[in-house]
Design an enzyme around this catalytic site. Structure first.
Site, PDB file in Angstrom:
ATOM      1  CG  HIS A  60      -1.924  -1.140   1.125  1.00 42.47           C
ATOM      2  ND1 HIS A  60      -3.228  -0.986   0.720  1.00 42.47           N
ATOM      3  CD2 HIS A  60      -1.751  -2.473   1.316  1.00 42.47           C
ATOM      4  CE1 HIS A  60      -3.818  -2.171   0.685  1.00 42.47           C
ATOM      5  NE2 HIS A  60      -2.939  -3.090   1.039  1.00 42.47           N
ATOM      6  CG  HIS A 113      -5.370  -5.476   7.516  1.00 39.56           C
ATOM      7  ND1 HIS A 113      -5.269  -6.767   7.044  1.00 39.56           N
ATOM      8  CD2 HIS A 113      -4.459  -4.754   6.808  1.00 39.56           C
ATOM      9  CE1 HIS A 113      -4.335  -6.806   6.110  1.00 39.56           C
ATOM     10  NE2 HIS A 113      -3.828  -5.606   5.944  1.00 39.56           N
TER      11      HIS A 113
HETATM   12 FE    FE Z   1      -3.009  -5.167   1.237  1.00 34.58          FE
HETATM   13 ZN    ZN Z   2      -2.576  -4.857   4.322  1.00 34.39          ZN
END
Ligand code: FE
Ligand code: ZN
Length: 240
Positions: A60, A113
């Site tokens: 990301h 997450h």
């Molecule tokens: Fe990811």
């Molecule tokens: Zn991730």
């Protein structure tokens, strides 16, 4: 008015290009790779004002420093993860706003997450940049947070306006649909949406953004009564 479109990067990631129509401001969310994102920016006029990061994972953040150097964009992300994100010009926390042209994004902290995961809500475009918290028909794996935290995070996203467009970090929808149909085989909205997604993917088109209303009707991780039910479903998906 703010518009969003996905740029395909890596194997199945999306960076999202946001454009504010009135002032011409441009932002990118989660640019894991610089080159394909720069190509899209240059084709659109060559300006980049802002880089928004949802969380610290390399898939990301990878292209952040190259894009900052190339366009002079400011980088915004979670103050909580300052040590493991690229250098931040705008360190953010839950409830903050990010100025973007004549509009603004609202920061929603969504631990689960990762502990420092942020989502960005742009009311002016009815857009939610959901990173690896909420996927279409799925949700992110619990790498750092607890099921209780992720359940609470998803609850907050579920409370946004139903016409919100969900712009997530990965093209996982078809695989997510296979699991969702096992969990809720009789869900008519899910079956209809899964067929739509299969048709889009067969033509090589992105399945996202999806509508929050669709996710509320079809995403099994938004359709659990409590954190215990969420944890059980998430564990089944991990083994799927
Ligand atoms: Fe990811
Ligand atoms: Zn991730």
């Amino acid at each position: 008015m703010i518009t969003a479109r996905p740029v395909s990067i890596l194997r199945d990631n999306y960076a999202w290009l946001l454009e504010e129509e009135a002032g011409g401001a441009r932002a990118v969310v989660d640019p894991a790779e610089a080159d394909p994102v720069a190509e899209a920016i240059d084709a659109a006029g060559g300006r980049l004002d802002l880089i928004l990061l949802t969380h610290h994972h390399a898939d990301h953040t990878g292209g952040t420093d190259a894009l900052r150097a190339r366009y002079g964009a400011r980088v915004a992300g979670a103050a909580f993860d300052r040590e493991r994100l690229p250098a931040l010009d705008l360190p953010l926390a839950d409830g903050d706003t990010v100025p973007f042209g004549g509009a603004e994004g609202r920061v929603i902290a969504t631990p689960g997450h990762t502990l420092g995961h942020l989502c960005y809500h742009f009311p002016a475009g009815t857009l939610l940049l959901s990173g690896d918290t909420l996927f279409s028909l799925g949700c992110g794996r619990l790498f750092e947070g607890t099921a209780e935290q992720m359940f609470a995070s998803l609850r907050r996203l579920a409370a946004l306006p139903a016409d919100t467009q969900v712009c997530c970090g990965h093209e996982y929808t078809e695989a997510n649909a296979r699991f969702a149909l096992i969990e809720e085989p009789d869900n008519a909205a899910l079956r209809a949406y899964a067929a739509e997604v299969a048709a889009l993917r067969a033509r090589g088109l992105p399945s996202v953004p999806s509508r929050l209303a669709t996710e509320l009707a079809a995403n099994p991780f938004l359709r659990v009564a409590d954190a215990a039910a969420f944890a059980a479903r998430r564990a089944r998906k991990d083994r799927f």
